[in-house]
Design a protein around this motif. Structure first.
Motif, PDB file in Angstrom:
ATOM      1  N   PRO A  20       0.693  -1.288   0.018  1.00  0.00           N
ATOM      2  CA  PRO A  20      -0.112  -0.074   0.006  1.00  0.00           C
ATOM      3  C   PRO A  20       0.787   1.215  -0.260  1.00  0.00           C
ATOM      4  O   PRO A  20       1.588   1.452   0.308  1.00  0.00           O
ATOM      5  CB  PRO A  20      -0.816   0.430   1.433  1.00  0.00           C
ATOM      6  N   ASP A  21       0.244   2.616  -0.901  1.00  0.00           N
ATOM      7  CA  ASP A  21       1.154   3.146  -1.087  1.00  0.00           C
ATOM      8  C   ASP A  21       0.631   4.280   0.469  1.00  0.00           C
ATOM      9  O   ASP A  21       1.978   5.097   1.089  1.00  0.00           O
ATOM     10  CB  ASP A  21       0.693   4.726  -1.961  1.00  0.00           C
ATOM     11  N   GLY A  22      -1.180   3.943   1.152  1.00  0.00           N
ATOM     12  CA  GLY A  22       0.056   4.923   2.285  1.00  0.00           C
ATOM     13  C   GLY A  22       0.899   4.027   4.011  1.00  0.00           C
ATOM     14  O   GLY A  22       0.713   4.255   4.477  1.00  0.00           O
ATOM     15  N   GLY A  23       1.569   2.889   3.501  1.00  0.00           N
ATOM     16  CA  GLY A  23       3.015   2.386   4.119  1.00  0.00           C
ATOM     17  C   GLY A  23       1.997   1.240   5.137  1.00  0.00           C
ATOM     18  O   GLY A  23       0.359   0.690   3.878  1.00  0.00           O
ATOM     19  N   HIS A  30      -6.256 -11.533  -4.592  1.00  0.00           N
ATOM     20  CA  HIS A  30      -6.606 -12.549  -5.293  1.00  0.00           C
ATOM     21  C   HIS A  30      -7.185 -12.733  -6.356  1.00  0.00           C
ATOM     22  O   HIS A  30      -7.764 -11.161  -6.235  1.00  0.00           O
ATOM     23  CB  HIS A  30      -7.832 -14.172  -4.190  1.00  0.00           C
ATOM     24  N   VAL A  31      -7.208 -13.218  -7.312  1.00  0.00           N
ATOM     25  CA  VAL A  31      -7.569 -13.318  -8.371  1.00  0.00           C
ATOM     26  C   VAL A  31      -9.378 -12.722  -8.696  1.00  0.00           C
ATOM     27  O   VAL A  31      -9.468 -12.357  -9.235  1.00  0.00           O
ATOM     28  CB  VAL A  31      -7.269 -14.482  -9.581  1.00  0.00           C
ATOM     29  N   SER A  48      -5.664   0.234  -7.805  1.00  0.00           N
ATOM     30  CA  SER A  48      -6.523   0.680  -6.377  1.00  0.00           C
ATOM     31  C   SER A  48      -7.318  -0.153  -5.911  1.00  0.00           C
ATOM     32  O   SER A  48      -7.556  -1.573  -7.223  1.00  0.00           O
ATOM     33  CB  SER A  48      -7.242   1.620  -7.269  1.00  0.00           C
ATOM     34  N   PHE A  49      -7.980   0.075  -4.666  1.00  0.00           N
ATOM     35  CA  PHE A  49      -8.219  -1.506  -4.291  1.00  0.00           C
ATOM     36  C   PHE A  49      -9.267  -1.049  -3.046  1.00  0.00           C
ATOM     37  O   PHE A  49      -8.554   0.286  -2.655  1.00  0.00           O
ATOM     38  CB  PHE A  49      -7.262  -2.491  -4.165  1.00  0.00           C
ATOM     39  N   ASP A  50     -10.174  -1.949  -2.774  1.00  0.00           N
ATOM     40  CA  ASP A  50     -10.751  -1.231  -1.396  1.00  0.00           C
ATOM     41  C   ASP A  50     -10.281  -2.674  -0.558  1.00  0.00           C
ATOM     42  O   ASP A  50      -9.669  -3.693  -1.210  1.00  0.00           O
ATOM     43  CB  ASP A  50     -12.229  -2.028  -1.433  1.00  0.00           C
ATOM     44  N   LEU A  51      -9.847  -2.021   0.688  1.00  0.00           N
ATOM     45  CA  LEU A  51      -9.579  -2.796   1.628  1.00  0.00           C
ATOM     46  C   LEU A  51     -10.501  -3.622   2.760  1.00  0.00           C
ATOM     47  O   LEU A  51     -11.457  -3.082   3.359  1.00  0.00           O
ATOM     48  CB  LEU A  51      -7.840  -2.809   3.255  1.00  0.00           C
ATOM     49  N   GLU A  52      -9.673  -4.977   2.612  1.00  0.00           N
ATOM     50  CA  GLU A  52     -11.015  -5.516   4.081  1.00  0.00           C
ATOM     51  C   GLU A  52     -10.644  -6.771   4.934  1.00  0.00           C
ATOM     52  O   GLU A  52      -8.883  -6.742   4.211  1.00  0.00           O
ATOM     53  CB  GLU A  52     -11.820  -7.035   2.602  1.00  0.00           C
ATOM     54  N   ALA A  53     -11.491  -6.998   5.429  1.00  0.00           N
ATOM     55  CA  ALA A  53     -10.798  -7.903   6.627  1.00  0.00           C
ATOM     56  C   ALA A  53     -10.866  -9.765   6.211  1.00  0.00           C
ATOM     57  O   ALA A  53     -11.931  -9.889   5.751  1.00  0.00           O
ATOM     58  CB  ALA A  53     -11.277  -8.244   8.278  1.00  0.00           C
ATOM     59  N   LYS A  59      -7.585  -7.716   3.173  1.00  0.00           N
ATOM     60  CA  LYS A  59      -7.291  -8.387   1.735  1.00  0.00           C
ATOM     61  C   LYS A  59      -7.438  -7.362   0.503  1.00  0.00           C
ATOM     62  O   LYS A  59      -8.682  -6.164   1.583  1.00  0.00           O
ATOM     63  CB  LYS A  59      -7.072  -9.612   1.434  1.00  0.00           C
ATOM     64  N   ALA A  60      -7.219  -7.061  -0.235  1.00  0.00           N
ATOM     65  CA  ALA A  60      -7.280  -6.229  -1.771  1.00  0.00           C
ATOM     66  C   ALA A  60      -8.745  -6.767  -2.409  1.00  0.00           C
ATOM     67  O   ALA A  60      -8.611  -7.648  -2.561  1.00  0.00           O
ATOM     68  CB  ALA A  60      -6.627  -5.835  -2.708  1.00  0.00           C
ATOM     69  N   SER A  61      -9.718  -5.880  -2.200  1.00  0.00           N
ATOM     70  CA  SER A  61     -10.754  -6.364  -3.233  1.00  0.00           C
ATOM     71  C   SER A  61     -10.932  -4.981  -3.748  1.00  0.00           C
ATOM     72  O   SER A  61     -11.020  -3.960  -3.887  1.00  0.00           O
ATOM     73  CB  SER A  61     -12.340  -6.822  -2.096  1.00  0.00           C
TER      74      SER A  61
END
Length: 148
Positions: A20-23, A30-31, A48-53, A59-61
């Motif tokens: 992540p660019d934010g550190g 995942h595909v 670019s992505f959304d962060l999810e638990a 994980k990126a979604s």
């Protein structure tokens, strides 16, 4: 929506990691969470992505290319993005008269090391990059190159 650079992606296994660019820690990718063709996901690509638990952490979604320009045109400047932007800044000092150098934050240093590794050795795995970065940060701290 967060942005970051792909550290590693295995098309066969269908997963990888994004820095992540934010550190912070690298994020699992995942595909099944891609909004684009998996062939576009390569080390160094800005996404670019959304962060999810996830089951094992973040994980990126909803992963997509961050911008057409940033992802489709390869970089021609061999320096890491932050170094190139520092050098083009009007008040940037590339050669300090007293022989000292700019002290970076650990995040900025880690970003620079990651990008240098991705440019020079794209086949490195995410695990290898994390191991190298950890050792490089310890070395930089021991020499006072970074501030903690």
């Amino acid at each position: 929506m967060a942005t970051g650079r792909v550290v590693r992606f295995d098309e066969v296994r269908g997963y990888g990691f994004v820095s992540p660019d934010g550190g912070g820690s690298d994020v699992f990718l995942h595909v099944n969470d891609l909004l684009i063709d998996k062939s576009l996901i390569n080390p160094g690509v800005l996404v670019s992505f959304d962060l999810e638990a996830g089951d094992r952490g973040l994980k990126a979604s909803a992963v997509s290319l961050a911008s057409d320009r940033a992802s489709s045109s390869p970089r021609t400047d061999p320096r890491p993005a932050s170094a190139a932007s520092h050098a083009s800044a009007p008040d940037a000092r590339t050669d300090l008269d007293d022989g000292t150098c700019e002290v970076l934050s650990v995040k900025d240093y880690t970003d620079e090391v990651t990008e240098a590794l991705l440019i020079s050795k794209p086949p490195l795995t995410g695990e290898q990059i994390l191991s190298i970065r950890e050792r490089m940060v310890r070395l930089a701290m021991s020499h006072g190159w970074v501030e903690s």
